[in-house]
Enzyme design. Structure first.
Site, PDB file in Angstrom:
ATOM      1  N   ASN A  79       0.785  -1.238   0.000  1.00  0.00           N
ATOM      2  CA  ASN A  79       0.000   0.000   0.000  1.00  0.00           C
ATOM      3  C   ASN A  79       0.819   1.292   0.000  1.00  0.00           C
ATOM      4  OD1 ASN A  79       0.755  -0.711   2.617  1.00  0.00           O
ATOM      5  ND2 ASN A  79      -1.053   0.198   3.553  1.00  0.00           N
ATOM      6  N   GLY A  97       3.201  -5.995   6.791  1.00  0.00           N
ATOM      7  CA  GLY A  97       2.171  -6.711   6.047  1.00  0.00           C
ATOM      8  C   GLY A  97       1.057  -7.132   6.983  1.00  0.00           C
ATOM      9  N   SER A  98       0.316  -8.136   6.569  1.00  0.00           N
ATOM     10  CA  SER A  98      -0.844  -8.571   7.348  1.00  0.00           C
ATOM     11  C   SER A  98      -0.417  -9.383   8.570  1.00  0.00           C
ATOM     12  CB  SER A  98      -1.740  -9.429   6.457  1.00  0.00           C
ATOM     13  OG  SER A  98      -1.004 -10.555   6.021  1.00  0.00           O
ATOM     14  N   GLU A 156       5.447  -4.953  11.553  1.00  0.00           N
ATOM     15  CA  GLU A 156       4.460  -3.856  11.461  1.00  0.00           C
ATOM     16  C   GLU A 156       3.242  -4.428  10.745  1.00  0.00           C
ATOM     17  OE1 GLU A 156       4.574  -0.793  12.603  1.00  0.00           O
ATOM     18  OE2 GLU A 156       6.664  -0.627  13.190  1.00  0.00           O
ATOM     19  N   LEU A 157       2.171  -4.675  11.482  1.00  0.00           N
ATOM     20  CA  LEU A 157       1.060  -5.458  10.920  1.00  0.00           C
ATOM     21  C   LEU A 157      -0.233  -4.639  10.819  1.00  0.00           C
ATOM     22  CD1 LEU A 157       1.948  -8.709  12.879  1.00  0.00           C
ATOM     23  CD2 LEU A 157       2.833  -7.922  10.680  1.00  0.00           C
ATOM     24  N   CYS A 178      -2.908   0.859   7.258  1.00  0.00           N
ATOM     25  CA  CYS A 178      -2.939   0.048   8.484  1.00  0.00           C
ATOM     26  C   CYS A 178      -3.509   0.806   9.677  1.00  0.00           C
ATOM     27  CB  CYS A 178      -1.525  -0.415   8.803  1.00  0.00           C
ATOM     28  SG  CYS A 178      -0.357   0.956   8.906  1.00  0.00           S
ATOM     29  N   GLU A 233      -9.655  -6.665   9.572  1.00  0.00           N
ATOM     30  CA  GLU A 233      -9.173  -5.535   8.781  1.00  0.00           C
ATOM     31  C   GLU A 233      -9.631  -5.746   7.343  1.00  0.00           C
ATOM     32  OE1 GLU A 233      -4.985  -5.508   7.673  1.00  0.00           O
ATOM     33  OE2 GLU A 233      -4.875  -3.441   8.366  1.00  0.00           O
TER      34      GLU A 233
HETATM   35  P1  NAD Z   1       0.719  -9.277   2.957  1.00  0.00           P
HETATM   36  O1  NAD Z   1       0.910  -9.741   4.358  1.00  0.00           O
HETATM   37  O2  NAD Z   1      -0.177 -10.035   2.069  1.00  0.00           O
HETATM   38  O3  NAD Z   1       2.151  -9.223   2.207  1.00  0.00           O
HETATM   39  C1  NAD Z   1       3.222  -8.460   2.717  1.00  0.00           C
HETATM   40  C2  NAD Z   1       4.516  -8.929   2.101  1.00  0.00           C
HETATM   41  O4  NAD Z   1       4.799 -10.258   2.552  1.00  0.00           O
HETATM   42  C3  NAD Z   1       4.517  -8.994   0.574  1.00  0.00           C
HETATM   43  O5  NAD Z   1       5.751  -8.501   0.097  1.00  0.00           O
HETATM   44  C4  NAD Z   1       4.344 -10.480   0.307  1.00  0.00           C
HETATM   45  O6  NAD Z   1       4.850 -10.881  -0.958  1.00  0.00           O
HETATM   46  C5  NAD Z   1       5.163 -11.075   1.446  1.00  0.00           C
HETATM   47  N1  NAD Z   1       4.880 -12.473   1.817  1.00  0.00           N
HETATM   48  C6  NAD Z   1       3.775 -13.226   1.555  1.00  0.00           C
HETATM   49  N2  NAD Z   1       3.902 -14.445   2.148  1.00  0.00           N
HETATM   50  C7  NAD Z   1       5.103 -14.461   2.786  1.00  0.00           C
HETATM   51  C8  NAD Z   1       5.797 -15.416   3.585  1.00  0.00           C
HETATM   52  N3  NAD Z   1       5.287 -16.621   3.842  1.00  0.00           N
HETATM   53  N4  NAD Z   1       6.995 -15.069   4.111  1.00  0.00           N
HETATM   54  C9  NAD Z   1       7.527 -13.841   3.886  1.00  0.00           C
HETATM   55  N5  NAD Z   1       6.930 -12.895   3.122  1.00  0.00           N
HETATM   56  C10 NAD Z   1       5.724 -13.190   2.586  1.00  0.00           C
HETATM   57  O7  NAD Z   1       0.286  -7.741   3.068  1.00  0.00           O
HETATM   58  P2  NAD Z   1      -0.182  -6.756   1.903  1.00  0.00           P
HETATM   59  O8  NAD Z   1      -1.503  -7.217   1.385  1.00  0.00           O
HETATM   60  O9  NAD Z   1       0.917  -6.480   0.951  1.00  0.00           O
HETATM   61  O10 NAD Z   1      -0.371  -5.398   2.740  1.00  0.00           O
HETATM   62  C11 NAD Z   1      -1.483  -5.124   3.534  1.00  0.00           C
HETATM   63  C12 NAD Z   1      -1.206  -5.403   4.988  1.00  0.00           C
HETATM   64  O11 NAD Z   1      -0.068  -4.671   5.428  1.00  0.00           O
HETATM   65  C13 NAD Z   1      -2.349  -4.926   5.884  1.00  0.00           C
HETATM   66  O12 NAD Z   1      -2.606  -5.874   6.870  1.00  0.00           O
HETATM   67  C14 NAD Z   1      -1.809  -3.648   6.493  1.00  0.00           C
HETATM   68  O13 NAD Z   1      -2.414  -3.290   7.714  1.00  0.00           O
HETATM   69  C15 NAD Z   1      -0.368  -3.985   6.641  1.00  0.00           C
HETATM   70  N6  NAD Z   1       0.431  -2.762   6.785  1.00  0.00           N
HETATM   71  C16 NAD Z   1       0.924  -2.444   8.026  1.00  0.00           C
HETATM   72  C17 NAD Z   1       1.648  -1.253   8.204  1.00  0.00           C
HETATM   73  C18 NAD Z   1       2.204  -0.888   9.546  1.00  0.00           C
HETATM   74  O14 NAD Z   1       3.094  -0.035   9.590  1.00  0.00           O
HETATM   75  N7  NAD Z   1       1.743  -1.471  10.651  1.00  0.00           N
HETATM   76  C19 NAD Z   1       1.857  -0.406   7.115  1.00  0.00           C
HETATM   77  C20 NAD Z   1       1.336  -0.766   5.864  1.00  0.00           C
HETATM   78  C21 NAD Z   1       0.632  -1.956   5.708  1.00  0.00           C
END
Ligand code: NAD
Length: 499
Positions: free
Chosen positions: A171, A246-247, A268-269, A302, A401
């Protein structure tokens, strides 16, 4: 509606960046990157795999263990970081356009938070790199043999962690990737970065800037790809630290993958943050903030506050005014200057958001406004700003979320009830309180289990000095500020006799 085309000037085409060189992936595969507002192809990148990550980790390890980077004096490393900053700063307008085309951000938001903020951060990290990493401990007089006295002295030293594996979400690609690479490099680490496959282009600009700034080989490596690349990066014993955005579901997997090697973890989730509106809140101030909380980055943020807890005495007025405000939001291609909300990232995200809304409606929720696709936008993954009421905080629409422009309204009668509902969440990232009584709002914020809470709109903008991160399923550790820098260091104590 007229759809303006994206304003980027070229098609981006990147190989992987490993050991200071552009290299094809070992599979020779390339994948298109599309603009979610128009579905047009805006560029392509090599798709890395385990073999490529292996090479990137080896390069980062070699650069850390035997290269000059971790051994530079603070002043020398700081000077290099300023060169890196200058190489990025001069491309700021281009990066803004790329962020708009790659993520669907509106121009004001892309200009400020997406690009200006991490560049401001990089300037701060470059300055921080010049600091003396040593802090003297108080001297101590201890008893020695035969009644003598021994003078003991010492220092604590902040040293780099080593090789950092950085994985970012889709994002905020430039903000998140630079938010990891900047402080990690400034503190003397070497990095292997894996951006999201949806939005990888912005991150490769970091590689171009690193090359222009003449950062030593292997200091910054970028490998695109999916799960296999992330798994390898987080499980490899040569990686000392994983910083992941990520998530929560993938974050938990990353933690598991990293556990066998006991590496440092920084996560950071996600979030489902509350926006609490007390009975005495000034709705003229709250409504614009509430619209922002639901529509910024089309709800794909997030920290956005999407659970609106509103005092029952003003709930009806709040719903009516927020409905009017949301219906004025202009949804469309953010390359069009009048647009105030862009698309979701992909059709799959649209379907997921819509499924949540439909499930809530089937369970008895009332749609105040929105729900579904806006009319007249044939291409792109647009979802209308949506508000639901008649929901219970236990429902999935209030607990999960969604990552879309959807808010829920829940009434409350007492401050204690508002706090209880706010904390009844698996997440603990952020939140907002609006009240004329700032003292009470401050006391309430102490009781809300989250990494940050803003009162009456907070600082007014993102504060790069404020630590950012979450509790519970929102994460472990902090980014930004002094705490964020310290995540990328190990503290070591060195003691010596004062002889
Ligand atoms: P996601 O968890 O689907 O993917 C994040 C990253 O992880 C991607 O680069 C993906 O390719 C990689 N990935 C997937 N499976 C993996 C594995 N098994 N091991 C290691 N890496 C793997 O998240 P998304 O859809 O890209 O982003 C949205 C999420 O990110 C939301 O939950 C959002 O809240 C969170 N987010 C958090 C913050 C924060 O600062 N807390 C900021 C931005 C986004």
């Amino acid at each position: 509606m007229v759809i303006a085309h994206s304003t980027i000037k070229k098609q981006y085409d990147y190989d992987l960046y490993i050991n200071g060189k552009w290299q094809p992936s070992s599979s020779n595969r390339k994948e298109d990157v599309i603009n979610p507002a128009t579905e047009e192809v805006i560029g392509r990148t090599a798709v890395g795999n385990e073999k490529d990550v292996d090479r990137a980790i080896a390069a980062a390890r070699e650069a850390f263990d035997h290269g000059p980077w971790s051994k530079l004096s603070p002043k020398e490393r700081s000077a290099k970081m300023f060169d890196f900053y200058a190489a990025l700063k001069k491309r700021e307008p281009e990066i803004v356009e790329l962020v708009i085309a790659e993520t669907g951000a509106t121009r004001p938001f892309a200009t400020s938070i997406h690009v200006a903020t991490p560049l401001e951060g990089l300037e701060y990290w470059a300055e921080a790199a010049a600091r003396n990493p040593m802090t003297p401990l108080p001297v101590k007089v201890n008893s020695g043999p035969g009644g003598s006295k021994v003078l003991g002295a010492g220092v604590t030293v902040r040293l780099p962690k080593g090789v950092v594996g950085a994985i970012s979400a889709y994002n905020f690609p430039f903000f998140l990737s630079l938010g990891k690479v900047g402080p990690a490099l400034a503190m003397g680490n070497t990095v292997v970065l894996k951006p999201s496959p949806f939005t990888p282009l912005c991150s490769f600009i970091l590689a171009e800037a690193a090359a222009e700034a003449d950062l030593p080989e292997g200091v910054l490596n970028i490998v695109t790809g999916g799960v296999d690349v992330g798994e390898k990066l987080s499980s490899d014993p040569r990686v000392d630290m994983i910083t992941f955005t990520g998530s929560d579901l993938v974050g938990a997997k990353v933690m598991e993958q990293a556990s066998a090697t006991l590496k440092s973890i920084h996560l950071e989730l996600g979030g489902k943050s509350p926006l609490i509106v007390r009975h005495d809140a000034n709705l003229d101030k709250v409504i614009p903030a509430a619209i922002g909380a639901l529509t910024t980055q089309s709800g794909q943020g997030c920290a956005l506050a999407t659970r609106h807890l509103v005092h029952n005495s003003i709930k009806d007025e709040y719903i009516n005014r927020l409905k009017v405000g949301l219906e004025k939001v202009k949804v469309g291609n953010p390359a069009d200057p009048g647009v105030t909300m862009g698309p979701l990232i992909r059709e799959k995200q649209y379907e997921s958001v819509n499924r949540y809304v439909q499930n809530a409606v089937n369970a008895g929720a009332t749609v105040v406004t929105g729900g579904g696709r806006p009319e007249g936008l044939e291409k792109g993954f647009y979802y209308l700003p949506t508000l639901l009421t008649d929901v219970d905080n236990s429902w999935e629409i209030c607990q999960d979320e969604l990552f879309g422009p959807v808010g829920v309204i829940i009434g409350f009668d007492t401050d204690e009830e508002a706090i209880q509902i706010a904390n009844d969440s698996k997440y603990g990232l952020s939140g907002q309180i609006f009240s004329a009584d700032v003292g009470t709002a401050f006391e309430m914020s102490l009781k809300i289990r989250s990494g940050q809470t803003s009162i009456n709109g907070g600082y007014g903008a993102f504060n790069i000095l404020a630590p950012f991160g979450g509790l519970k399923r929102s994460g472990i550790g902090r980014e930004w500020g002094e705490e964020g820098l310290n995540e990328f260091t190990e503290v070591k104590a060195i003691m010596f006799h004062g002889e």
